[in-house]
Design a protein around this motif. Structure first.
Motif, short mmCIF file in Angstrom:
data_model
loop_
_atom_site.label_atom_id
_atom_site.label_comp_id
_atom_site.label_asym_id
_atom_site.label_seq_id
_atom_site.Cartn_x
_atom_site.Cartn_y
_atom_site.Cartn_z
N SER A 1 -2.20 1.31 -4.05
CA SER A 1 -1.11 0.35 -3.82
C SER A 1 -0.25 0.16 -5.07
CB SER A 1 -1.68 -1.01 -3.39
OG SER A 1 -2.50 -1.53 -4.41
N ALA A 2 0.86 -0.55 -4.87
CA ALA A 2 1.86 -0.71 -5.92
C ALA A 2 1.38 -1.57 -7.09
CB ALA A 2 3.14 -1.31 -5.32
N ASP A 3 0.20 -2.20 -6.96
CA ASP A 3 -0.30 -2.91 -8.13
C ASP A 3 -1.28 -2.05 -8.92
OD1 ASP A 3 -2.05 -3.05 -6.08
OD2 ASP A 3 -2.23 -5.21 -6.00
N ASN A 4 -1.04 -0.72 -8.89
CA ASN A 4 -1.86 0.23 -9.67
C ASN A 4 -3.34 0.14 -9.35
OD1 ASN A 4 0.49 0.87 -10.83
ND2 ASN A 4 0.10 -0.12 -12.80
N LEU A 5 -3.62 -0.02 -8.07
CA LEU A 5 -5.01 -0.22 -7.66
C LEU A 5 -5.39 0.86 -6.66
CD1 LEU A 5 -7.55 -2.06 -7.42
CD2 LEU A 5 -6.34 -3.31 -5.63
N LEU A 6 -6.61 1.39 -6.83
CA LEU A 6 -7.13 2.37 -5.88
C LEU A 6 -8.45 1.82 -5.33
CD1 LEU A 6 -6.82 6.03 -7.02
CD2 LEU A 6 -7.91 5.37 -4.92
N ILE A 7 -8.60 1.83 -4.01
CA ILE A 7 -9.83 1.27 -3.42
C ILE A 7 -10.49 2.34 -2.54
CG2 ILE A 7 -10.78 -0.47 -1.85
CD1 ILE A 7 -8.63 -2.37 -2.68
N ILE A 8 -11.81 2.44 -2.65
CA ILE A 8 -12.57 3.29 -1.73
C ILE A 8 -13.25 2.35 -0.73
CG2 ILE A 8 -14.37 5.05 -1.51
CD1 ILE A 8 -12.12 5.93 -3.34
N ILE B 1 0.87 -1.18 0.00
CA ILE B 1 0.00 0.00 0.00
C ILE B 1 0.90 1.23 0.00
CG2 ILE B 1 -1.70 1.27 1.37
CD1 ILE B 1 -2.59 -1.49 2.47
N THR B 2 0.58 2.21 -0.88
CA THR B 2 1.47 3.37 -1.01
C THR B 2 0.91 4.62 -0.35
OG1 THR B 2 0.47 3.75 -3.17
CG2 THR B 2 2.54 2.54 -3.12
N ALA B 3 -0.41 4.72 -0.18
CA ALA B 3 -0.96 5.93 0.44
C ALA B 3 -2.41 5.68 0.87
CB ALA B 3 -0.93 7.09 -0.55
N ILE B 4 -2.82 6.37 1.95
CA ILE B 4 -4.25 6.35 2.29
C ILE B 4 -4.70 7.78 2.57
CG2 ILE B 4 -4.34 4.03 3.28
CD1 ILE B 4 -4.19 5.18 6.04
N SER B 5 -5.99 8.03 2.40
CA SER B 5 -6.51 9.37 2.65
C SER B 5 -7.95 9.23 3.15
CB SER B 5 -6.48 10.18 1.36
OG SER B 5 -7.19 11.39 1.52
N TRP B 6 -8.26 9.95 4.25
CA TRP B 6 -9.61 9.87 4.81
C TRP B 6 -10.47 10.96 4.18
CZ3 TRP B 6 -9.18 6.62 9.45
CH2 TRP B 6 -10.41 6.09 9.84
N CYS B 7 -11.69 10.62 3.86
CA CYS B 7 -12.56 11.59 3.20
C CYS B 7 -12.90 12.73 4.17
CB CYS B 7 -13.84 10.88 2.75
SG CYS B 7 -14.96 11.97 1.93
N PRO B 8 -12.66 13.98 3.78
CA PRO B 8 -12.86 15.10 4.71
C PRO B 8 -14.33 15.35 5.06
CG PRO B 8 -12.23 15.91 2.53
CD PRO B 8 -12.09 14.43 2.49
N HIS B 9 -15.28 14.97 4.16
CA HIS B 9 -16.66 15.31 4.47
C HIS B 9 -17.52 14.08 4.79
CE1 HIS B 9 -15.95 15.23 0.07
NE2 HIS B 9 -16.89 14.32 0.14
N ASN B 10 -16.88 12.87 4.81
CA ASN B 10 -17.64 11.69 5.21
C ASN B 10 -16.74 10.77 6.03
OD1 ASN B 10 -19.03 9.35 5.54
ND2 ASN B 10 -19.61 9.10 3.39
N PRO B 11 -16.91 10.77 7.36
CA PRO B 11 -15.98 10.01 8.21
C PRO B 11 -16.04 8.50 8.01
CG PRO B 11 -17.84 10.86 9.48
CD PRO B 11 -17.96 11.46 8.13
N GLU B 12 -17.05 8.02 7.25
CA GLU B 12 -17.14 6.57 7.07
C GLU B 12 -16.34 6.08 5.84
OE1 GLU B 12 -18.11 4.74 9.25
OE2 GLU B 12 -19.27 6.14 10.46
N VAL B 13 -15.71 7.01 5.13
CA VAL B 13 -15.11 6.60 3.85
C VAL B 13 -13.65 6.98 3.79
CG1 VAL B 13 -15.21 6.98 1.36
CG2 VAL B 13 -17.32 6.84 2.66
#
Length: 1283
Positions: free
Chosen positions: A79-86, A62-74
């Motif tokens: 990650s390094a396999d070119n994948l982004l997950i919400i 995993i290369t980075a994570i970010s918490w959604c500023p306007h929805n605390p549940e998301v």
């Protein structure tokens, strides 16, 4: 139901590679290990953060994570396999994913003020924006942010100014973009770099939350600057106390305008700054290793409502923890930090929460592996120490009771693939590495003592230290050789294979025999006593490479091998044959472990993320465990705790499991005092297919030998010793020590480590005093004590802390004086006596006078030492001062304090003692509840036993479903726990009312004194043929089927309801009992003042009707009525027991049945919903006293609720109120996501599947449901058995 129980989890540390690997929102924070995201949430009741979830879908780092500023549940992760997950945090599942990010995302962030879109960028750019939903969904490229001249380190959106974004580059420059104004690319490099092409990467970048244009930037070598993004000028350059300091991370403190904190990259120093000053306001050294990431939690946790001196609140910091002691405050204390927590992640994987207001650590995951753990092994002479070997180049040794690191190897070894402890108590570990050969590490001394490099630069995949001949060590390597050498490096044998060798294992019966697993798909056995280098045997059969091989510890000549073909094969060396193939894994097999007591049990771990337990007699898989989130590599257990297994995985966790449920019948044989033949046997008897499990190993034979020596107390010792052997770590030894103390055992027999656990109150003061004395006098050993051993100051501080809590004030004062903390000593000295205080004041005054320090004045004044003070001033030529003091004294302003002794009346002391005892019990109860909520029922029971409360201790074990342990402990405690013991025996009997174990259930019930009705229920439920039923009736002392029929008819004629129901249930036509019992219950319910007691005895008896009869079509009306009545009475019982999580489900179940089925019962759906609402309103008020949205219950609801309560009577056993919470309920699973059909939410902890095989509820809910309503929530009439 899963047989293997998860009982412990060693979470991974935070990875030190990528920038944005820590994020927070509200009362949660998250950090990333290599492959999984760990989410912690504040438990408001105890004001501490607890691990809530482990999310793992990424297959690469995993290369980075970010918490959604306007929805605390998301939040989002890349990650390094070119994948982004919400992710949805509450449901713990991936909501949506983007599969091709065109390059590896190096930084990722939600777009502020832009709804649902996430921006991400690879090192080269450009900036991509992924709109997740809506009409414009899809990925677009930012119009300007591309074609950069230098790589991107990270980027940040402006939180207020829409669309404004800044990038930090490796050359030290920034690029700023905002809609409607000119792009600024590669500006604001540190001045010292202008005109050079040196790199100085941006390590941290944050917009000032209070300004539209200011931002803080940190460069690796050039420190921190506050910049203006509009005028492109530098406002402040901050300077550090030392030139060596470089900043790794920074964060604004949202609750304090202008304040920010930074973390150093070389050493774990946290610095506090204000933009108005160029130098730090304060510096705290938190850890020896440098910072990696910082994040400030913006909602300060509420203060604790009570504070108990809990023995393990600091349970993440071991005695040899790497954390530095709480920092002493520096000189400039003119500022005060706002309350808030900084999440601190360190380069060694440690994670901590620093409470800035109180300047304390709140939680510390001291060290964690941050990469795949390839191997784990218990220390041969200590079942509490587990060593792990990891991809991160270290071996760590853990105490599995506290799950903390005790030792760590120096590291930097490349990859450590395998480890092997030296036999016995030699305290050394051999390790095998990917590029540095093999080594021997002396654990206690903390250093490498030998290296072996006969394999050159080839990776060594396995190392095995012979336990029969401690001078021999085998290694096998990618060069195709298995080499056997002596400790001093002399090579004894080099066995050449046609390809890489992955595994080797010494035979446990023959010291000269070793087996190997090879890439050529074969298993070989070598015999060292011959000079030949050819194998004695070659076993062929696997269709892909063989990895590990393991000899059976109990059956001579039997070995198993695991292969990339997904199978495990069992070979018999004496027959030259493969005697079984275990198929079930869907990927290569890695971990292998034979049980050291039950000869047919074998466990395997695989790349399919599962662990399987096999019965090798017929090749059936007894259980499959899905909790790991990646490949399972190592499995191990200790011979003296044969049913506790540790596993390690590519998910960087170590998990502990209890295998005891697999041998449940054996445990019952011990509880019911069966003959030894049903407990211990030889391997031939145990290997008969279908035979019940028998113990054949060393530990069980040792226990039997010890018992044979005893003349008295055999039963108690037998229960204790077997219970300790079967129980997982985490308190069972502690529990038994307390039971022994309560039973009057002599204190000299207590074990050495008794003082480290929960002690009986009568020992607390004595043990803690001696611990404090030890801390005071212990001299450090030459090598220091393990990881970052405490300094003398820390030890004295710890000792003082113990003394003051025990009320030993004088010792506390003396230690504080030794530490130079006079203020602390003097402020509490009057608690000893005024005389002592005066003496201390004088000592301090003398010392200050010698130093010629003006601080001496108040000391002399307060103690009335006028003469001394006057002389002091005179000798320094301060005559005016001297005059002042003398004058003051003459006017009578300076007195020494009066020193008198007051005689208390003796009786007030007794009152106090009673008051204190009550307080002690209350505190112990609160502490027990804390342990219980943490999924540690055994330690909760220990807290109750510490104050002699056997009833509550038993209740904790029952609510934690530790039933077998509760029977053992209850039996040994005797009379004080008898009620609870009988209740547990009843629950256990229900557990064994299944096809193969009816006689066990009967034997358990026969241990209860008044057992006639209980045995009748058992026989009523038994589904055998007439002959089998009569046989069971006879064993239980009940009349035969036909006699019961006659008894039933005559009782019915006499209108004796209970015997009529009982004997009909025991007759050939049990369904005749239904109309009789149900009619009676309906009549009762129709009277206005009915109580649960008036119907329960009949209702419960009816519930034991044989399932095959209850589900007959002709019984459908009575069946529906029985289920409805059970559901309704169950709901009332659940209210009485405070099972609040299932009360709504029981009401809903009853209403649904009433709606859908034709019945005539005196219950109205409307009335049910009125009752449920009244219960909600009246109990909700207890939970949320301070919630503004809360509506108080109406008068009618209060009346309704008190009416409900009046129908119930007191529980006969104390302490059973409150929800059940089994061990492991708080351990998140990685991969096994089950949704509860009660709540629609993900089940935390173990799940229980209902009879349709699809619907699941949490095991805790299933246990509570079954205790108040034995029938399944699916309304089928099938009985629930979650015990």
């Amino acid at each position: 139901m899963s047989q293997v129980k998860q009982v412990g989890l060693l979470a991974a540390g935070c990875q030190p590679w990528n920038k944005d690997v820590c994020a927070a929102s509200g009362d949660r924070f998250a950090y990333c290990a290599t492959l999984a995201i760990y989410v912690y949430q504040l438990d408001h009741r105890y004001n501490e953060f607890k691990l809530r979830a482990i999310m793992s879908e990424h297959k690469k780092t995993i290369t980075a994570i970010s918490w959604c500023p306007h929805n605390p549940e998301v939040f989002a992760s890349a990650s390094a396999d070119n994948l982004l997950i919400i992710w949805n945090v509450a449901e713990q599942k991936a909501v949506t994913r983007l599969d091709n990010t065109k390059g590896i995302p190096a930084s990722l962030s939600w777009c502020w003020n832009a709804g649902d879109s996430v921006a991400f960028v690879s090192h080269r750019g450009p900036l991509y924006i992924w709109t997740i939903s809506g009409p414009d969904s899809g990925v677009t490229v930012h119009k300007e942010a591309h074609s950069f001249l230098s790589d991107i380190c990270l980027f940040r959106w402006h939180p207020v100014k829409k669309g404004k974004v800044v990038f930090g580059h490796t050359d030290g420059s920034l690029s700023i973009f905002q809609p409607g104004s000119k792009n600024q690319k590669h500006v604001l490099r540190p001045e010292s770099l202008e005109g050079t092409d040196e790199e100085d990467p941006v390590t941290a970048l944050e917009w000032d939350p209070l300004s539209t244009d200011y931002l803080l930037v940190a460069n690796m070598h050039n420190g921190i600057r506050l910049l203006d993004s509009e005028s492109l000028s530098c406002i402040t350059t901050f300077s550090f106390p030392s030139a060596a300091a470089s900043v790794q991370c920074l964060a604004w403190v949202p609750s304090a305008p202008g304040m920010f904190i930074t973390g150093d990259s070389q050493v774990g120093v946290l610095r506090i700054w204000n933009v108005s000053r160029a130098t730090p306001l304060d510096n705290f050294k938190l850890k020896k290793t440098g910072f990696h990431a910082l994040h400030v939690l913006n909602s300060p946790p509420a203060k604790k409502s009570f504070s108990t001196n809990s023995p393990s609140k600091n349970h993440y910091t071991s005695s040899t923890s790497e954390a530095v002691p709480p920092p002493t405050l520096s000189q400039n204390q003119a500022f005060s930090l706002p309350p808030g927590h900084a999440v601190c992640c360190f380069m060694d994987g440690g994670v901590g929460l620093y409470d800035m207001g109180t300047k304390k650590w709140d939680f510390l995951r001291d060290l964690g592996h941050v990469e795949t753990i390839f191997d784990c092994k218990f220390k041969p002479d200590d079942p509490n120490l587990l060593a792990t070997a990891s991809f991160d180049g270290t071996i760590k040794v853990w105490d599995i009771n506290t799950l903390t690191a005790v030792y760590t190897s120096p590291g930097n070894e490349g990859v450590v693939y395998s480890l092997s402890w030296a036999p016995g108590d030699l305290n050394c570990i051999a390790g095998a590495t990917s590029r540095n050969g093999a080594f021997i590490w002396d654990v206690k001394k903390g250093k490498m003592i030998t290296r072996f490099n006969e394999h050159g630069k080839n990776g060594i995949f396995c190392v095995a230290w012979s336990h029969k001949d401690s001078k021999r060590i085998a290694t096998c390597s990618g060069d195709g050789f298995c080499i056997i050498r002596t400790l001093d490096g002399k090579v004894l044998h080099k066995y050449k294979h046609p390809a890489a060798v992955f595994g080797c294992d010494w035979s446990q019966n023959n010291k000269d025999m070793i087996a190997t697993g090879c890439e050529d798909k074969n298993v070989r056995v070598y015999y060292l006593a011959t000079s030949s280098d050819q194998p004695l045997k070659v076993f062929t059969g696997h269709t892909a490479k063989v990895f590990h091989v393991r000899w059976s510890p109990l059956r001579e000549g039997i070995l198993c091998s695991g292969s990339d073909d997904g199978t495990v094969r069992i070979w018999d060396y004496t027959q030259d044959a493969c005697i079984n193939v275990l198929s079930g894994h869907t990927a290569p097999v890695r971990g292998l472990m034979w049980n050291t007591e039950v000869p047919y049990l074998l466990t395997s771990g695989s790349w399919d993320y599962t662990i399987r337990v096999w019965d090798t007699r017929d090749g059936t898989c007894l259980d499959t465990v899905y909790d790991h989130g990646a490949d399972v590599y190592g499995l191990t257990c200790h011979p003296s705790r044969p049913f506790t297994m540790a596993s390690c995985s590519r998910d960087s966790t170590v998990r502990l499991w209890s295998l005891t449920p697999l041998i449940a019948p054996l445990v019952v044989n011990i509880l019911t005092d069966h003959s030894w033949d049903d407990i211990i046997g030889n391997t031939d008897r145990a290997m008969v297919p279908g035979a019940p499990p028998l113990l054949c190993g060393k530990i069980s034979k040792d226990i039997k030998q010890e018992l044979d020596k005893l003349s008295s107390d055999m039963r108690r010792k037998k229960l204790r010793w077997f219970s300790e052997c079967f129980s997982p770590p985490g308190g069972s030894h502690n529990l038994w020590d307390l039971v022994a103390v309560i039973n009057g055992q002599d204190d000299s027999l207590l074990p050495q480590n008794y003082g480290e656990g929960i002690m009986h109150m009568k020992h607390l003061v004595r043990f803690k005093t001696s611990e404090a004395q030890e801390l005071t006098i212990v001299k450090m050993s030459k090598f220091g004590g393990g990881i970052g051993a405490p300094s003398k100051e820390e030890r004295l501080k710890n000792a003082a802390e113990i003394h003051i809590r025990l009320g030993q004030i004088q010792r506390y004062c003396e230690l504080m004086v030794e530490l130079g903390e006079w203020e602390k000593a003097l402020s509490v000295a009057p608690g000893v006596s005024m005389k002592y205080w005066k003496k201390l004041m004088q000592r301090r005054a003398d010392q200050l006078m010698q130093e010629g320090n003006d601080d001496v004045i108040p000391y002399c004044i307060a103690t009335g030492e006028v003469k001394k003070l006057v002389n002091f001033f005179t000798s320094r030529g301060q005559l005016k001062e001297a005059v002042l003091v003398a004058q003051g004294a003459c006017e009578g302003n300076i007195h020494g304090p009066p020193i008198t002794s007051i005689n208390h009346a003796a009786n007030s002391d007794n009152d106090n003692i009673e008051k204190y005892c009550g307080m002690l019990h209350r505190v112990c109860k609160e502490l027990a509840e804390w342990y219980f909520q943490d999924g540690r029922a055994v330690l909760a029971a220990c807290c109750h036993l510490a104050v002699d409360n056997a009833e509550l201790a038993m209740a904790s074990l029952i609510r934690g479903n530790e039933l077998e342990l509760a029977v053992c402990v209850g039996t040994v405690l005797g009379e004080s726990a008898s009620k609870a013991t009988h209740y547990v025996l009843e629950l256990l009997a229900r557990k064994y009312m299944t096809t193969a174990t009816w006689d066990l259930a009967a034997r358990l019930l026969q241990m209860i004194p008044d057992n006639e009705i209980l045995l009748a229920k058992l026989c009523a439920f038994y589904p055998g043929s007439s002959a089998e039923i009569n046989d069971l009736h006879e064993k239980c002392g009940l009349p035969s089927l036909e006699e019961c029929k006659e008894l039933a008819e005559s009782a019915h004629a006499e209108a004796e309801i209970f015997p009529a129901v009982k004997y009909y249930l025991l007759s050939p036509e049990p369904e005749k009992a239904l109309p009789i019992g149900i009619t009676y219950i309906k009549e009762q319910l129709s009277s206005p003042d009915w109580t649960v007691d008036s119907v329960y005895h009949i209702l419960d008896l009816l519930s034991y009707i044989r399932t095959d009869r209850l589900i007959l079509p002709k019984c459908s009306e009575e069946r529906n009525e029985l289920l409805i009545l059970r559901g309704y009475i169950g709901a009332l019982l659940a209210i009485g027991r405070q099972y609040s999580s299932i009360v709504p489900a029981l009401y809903e179940y009853t209403s649904q049945l009433l709606k859908r089925r034709e019945v005539a019962v005196p219950l109205q759906i409307e009335q049910l919903s009125v009752e449920l609402e009244a219960w909600r309103a009246c109990t909700y008020s207890l939970k949320v006293a301070d919630n503004a949205l809360y509506n108080p219950p109406s008068e009618a609801q209060k009346r309704e609720y008190s009416q409900l309560l009046s129908r119930m009577s007191e529980e006969p056993i104390k302490g059973l109120e409150g929800p059940d919470y089994v061990t492991g309920s708080n351990l998140p699973s990685h991969s096994d996501v089950q949704i509860s059909c009660f709540t629609g939410l993900r089940i935390q902890g173990p799940a229980f599947f209902l009879e349709d095989g699809k619907s699941a509820i949490s095991l805790n809910d299933a246990l509570m449901w079954a205790k108040v309503n034995p029938f399944s929530p699916l309304g089928t009439g099938i009985r629930l058995n979650p015990f």
